[in-house]
Structure formats: C-alpha cells, structure tokens
Scaffold this motif. Structure first.
Motif, PDB file in Angstrom:
ATOM      1  N   ASP A   1       0.860  -1.072  -0.100  1.00 19.24           N
ATOM      2  CA  ASP A   1      -0.043   0.099   0.067  1.00 19.24           C
ATOM      3  C   ASP A   1       0.863   1.360  -0.145  1.00 19.24           C
ATOM      4  N   ARG A   2       1.181   1.834  -1.219  1.00 20.30           N
ATOM      5  CA  ARG A   2       1.922   2.649  -1.414  1.00 20.30           C
ATOM      6  C   ARG A   2       1.553   4.194  -0.704  1.00 20.30           C
ATOM      7  N   GLU A   3       0.266   4.412  -0.854  1.00 19.77           N
ATOM      8  CA  GLU A   3      -0.208   5.412  -0.182  1.00 19.77           C
ATOM      9  C   GLU A   3      -0.287   5.589   1.021  1.00 19.77           C
ATOM     10  N   ALA A   4      -0.705   4.371   1.637  1.00 22.77           N
ATOM     11  CA  ALA A   4      -0.374   4.386   3.187  1.00 22.77           C
ATOM     12  C   ALA A   4       1.095   4.636   3.821  1.00 22.77           C
ATOM     13  N   VAL A   5       2.017   4.168   3.061  1.00 20.87           N
ATOM     14  CA  VAL A   5       3.401   4.332   3.427  1.00 20.87           C
ATOM     15  C   VAL A   5       3.682   5.901   3.392  1.00 20.87           C
TER      16      VAL A   5
ATOM     17  N   LEU B   1       6.065  12.843   4.604  1.00 19.65           N
ATOM     18  CA  LEU B   1       7.293  13.601   4.155  1.00 19.65           C
ATOM     19  C   LEU B   1       6.691  14.613   2.851  1.00 19.65           C
ATOM     20  N   GLY B   2       5.460  14.300   2.363  1.00 20.45           N
ATOM     21  CA  GLY B   2       5.183  14.860   0.965  1.00 20.45           C
ATOM     22  C   GLY B   2       5.557  13.965   0.156  1.00 20.45           C
ATOM     23  N   GLU B   3       6.095  12.859   0.128  1.00 22.25           N
ATOM     24  CA  GLU B   3       6.495  12.041  -1.042  1.00 22.25           C
ATOM     25  C   GLU B   3       5.474  11.260  -1.926  1.00 22.25           C
ATOM     26  N   GLN B   4       5.711  11.044  -2.915  1.00 24.16           N
ATOM     27  CA  GLN B   4       4.772  10.569  -3.892  1.00 24.16           C
ATOM     28  C   GLN B   4       4.982   8.994  -3.938  1.00 24.16           C
ATOM     29  N   PRO B   5       3.906   8.244  -3.819  1.00 24.88           N
ATOM     30  CA  PRO B   5       3.789   6.945  -4.010  1.00 24.88           C
ATOM     31  C   PRO B   5       4.316   6.511  -5.489  1.00 24.88           C
ATOM     32  N   ALA B   6       5.220   5.495  -5.632  1.00 29.42           N
ATOM     33  CA  ALA B   6       5.696   5.236  -6.790  1.00 29.42           C
ATOM     34  C   ALA B   6       5.134   3.952  -7.493  1.00 29.42           C
TER      35      ALA B   6
ATOM     36  N   PHE C   1      -2.040  -1.337 -12.399  1.00 29.86           N
ATOM     37  CA  PHE C   1      -2.951  -1.543 -11.037  1.00 29.86           C
ATOM     38  C   PHE C   1      -3.226  -0.142 -10.354  1.00 29.86           C
ATOM     39  N   LYS C   2      -2.339   0.970 -10.735  1.00 36.50           N
ATOM     40  CA  LYS C   2      -2.456   2.235 -10.095  1.00 36.50           C
ATOM     41  C   LYS C   2      -3.956   2.898  -9.837  1.00 36.50           C
TER      42      LYS C   2
ATOM     43  N   PRO D   1       8.683  -0.884  -6.724  1.00 39.53           N
ATOM     44  CA  PRO D   1       8.890   0.490  -6.385  1.00 39.53           C
ATOM     45  C   PRO D   1       7.994   1.008  -5.130  1.00 39.53           C
ATOM     46  N   ILE D   2       8.405   1.912  -4.047  1.00 36.01           N
ATOM     47  CA  ILE D   2       7.748   2.032  -3.267  1.00 36.01           C
ATOM     48  C   ILE D   2       7.364   3.532  -3.218  1.00 36.01           C
ATOM     49  N   ARG D   3       8.382   4.481  -3.206  1.00 39.71           N
ATOM     50  CA  ARG D   3       7.999   6.037  -3.254  1.00 39.71           C
ATOM     51  C   ARG D   3       9.045   6.680  -3.752  1.00 39.71           C
TER      52      ARG D   3
END
Length: 209
Positions: free
Chosen positions: A13-17, A24-29, A48-49, A195-197
């Motif tokens: 779950d990239r959004e949760a991370v 930190l304002g990072e974007q899900p990858a 699946f994004k 890919p995570i973020r």
C-alpha cells in the motif's frame, strides 16, 4: 514466479506508506522513472495504479493461491535492510502487509555496506535500497536493469528490454522518449523491482531566513 512478484507489488500500500508512515510529502511510486524527470512526460505506470486497495488485495490473494500458498502453506522470505530508522519502519510495514497474502517476511538488519555487498552477490531474497539519479534523464534509472550494470541487483534480463534500450543512430528526442517508455513498460510487466515511493528532500528553515 511472476505471480508472487505481482502479488507483493499489489499488496504494498504505497499511499499508506507515503501519507501515513513517512508523512514527508513523498509521492507513491508506480513506475521506475520519477515523474519529475525531464523529457519523459506521461511515462508508463504499473497497471493497477487506478484500482482501489481492496481490489488489489483480492487479486494478490488469488495469485498467491494459484502459486500454491495459503494460511496452511505460507511463503517465508527474508527481507534485508539497513539499520536506518526509516528503513526499519518500512520493513515492519511491509511485513504486516505481506501477512495478508500468507507471506511471512523475516527482517534481517545489517549495516548498509553489508546489505549492498549481499545485493551485488545476489545473496538475498528481498532487500531495500534507494537510488539517487546522477543526471536528469530516464536512462539513469532504466540503465540499472541492463545486464552487466552493477546496479542490476535483481539480475534482471529480458532481450526485449535490452533491445529497447539500444541507442539508434540519428535518433530524435521524441523517438528516444518513445523507446525508453517501451523499455520501462516491459520492465514494469516483469516486476524485477517493487517501487515504493519517490523521495523528497526535507529542510528545516528558520523564519528569519
């Protein structure tokens, strides 16, 4: 097994991370090349994004079942990471996510040079690392998946990807972008990486500055 690699990508779950863990304002990858890279607009994304997380989880469980894993036959994987606090937090989060698809992630913490040495020698199952581009170009990320590249820790090899990465004589900028997009699309389907973020740089600046 592509089913297992896809299931691990789906359950993460990239959004949760990005929004709840790192904050930190990072974007899900959902790609290998960051969206801010110059001359590479609208690059390919993991297919699946746009799907909601419950739908991803359902597919991941189905894939693991097809691969022969269940609550009675769990897959055990070792996750190698450094002792950096953020890295350890991410490992624990991934461990919890993976339990949902009958994967028992065992975290192995070592100093970063030791982790990198294991990666270079292929002595790992899962491992966490990062990449900071040397220059502003999509090839600086995609070249990492070419045979013989020291950063190709996954040992990825696909003749179609390699062919798409070959520079053509007299190639136009548009043609080059199209070629690199094709290469990334091939790699995203094979899923050698998860890919995570996309990292962001945080700075504390005093009000007087």
């Amino acid at each position: 097994d592509i089913r297992v690699r896809r299931a691990l990508n789906l359950v993460y779950d990239r959004e949760a991370v990005a929004q709840k863990v790192m904050k930190l304002g990072e974007q899900p990858a959902y790609s290998y090349v960051p969206p801010t890279i110059s001359n590479y607009a609208n690059g390919p994304q993991l297919d699946f994004k746009a799907r909601p997380y419950p739908a991803r989880l359902a597919e991941a469980r189905k894939l693991m079942q097809e691969a022969g894993y269940s609550q009675f036959n769990k897959l055990t994987l070792t996750y190698s990471t450094s002792g950096n606090p953020d890295s350890k937090r991410l490992a624990a989060v991934f461990q919890a996510m993976a339990r949902q698809i009958h994967v028992d992630v065992r975290i192995a913490v070592a100093d970063y040079p030791t982790v990198l040495s294991a990666l270079r020698q292929g002595r790992y199952q899962l491992a966490y690392t990062t990449w900071l581009a040397d220059f502003d170009d999509a090839s600086n990320f995609l070249d990492l998946l070419l045979p013989g590249n020291p950063g190709n820790y996954a040992g990825y090899r696909n003749a179609k990807f390699d062919a798409a990465m070959v520079v053509e004589t007299g190639e136009s900028a548009a043609g080059r972008m199209q070629r690199l997009r094709k290469a990334e699309r091939i790699a995203l389907a094979d899923m050698p990486w998860l890919p995570i973020r996309f990292l962001s740089q945080s700075e504390a600046v005093g009000p007087r500055v």
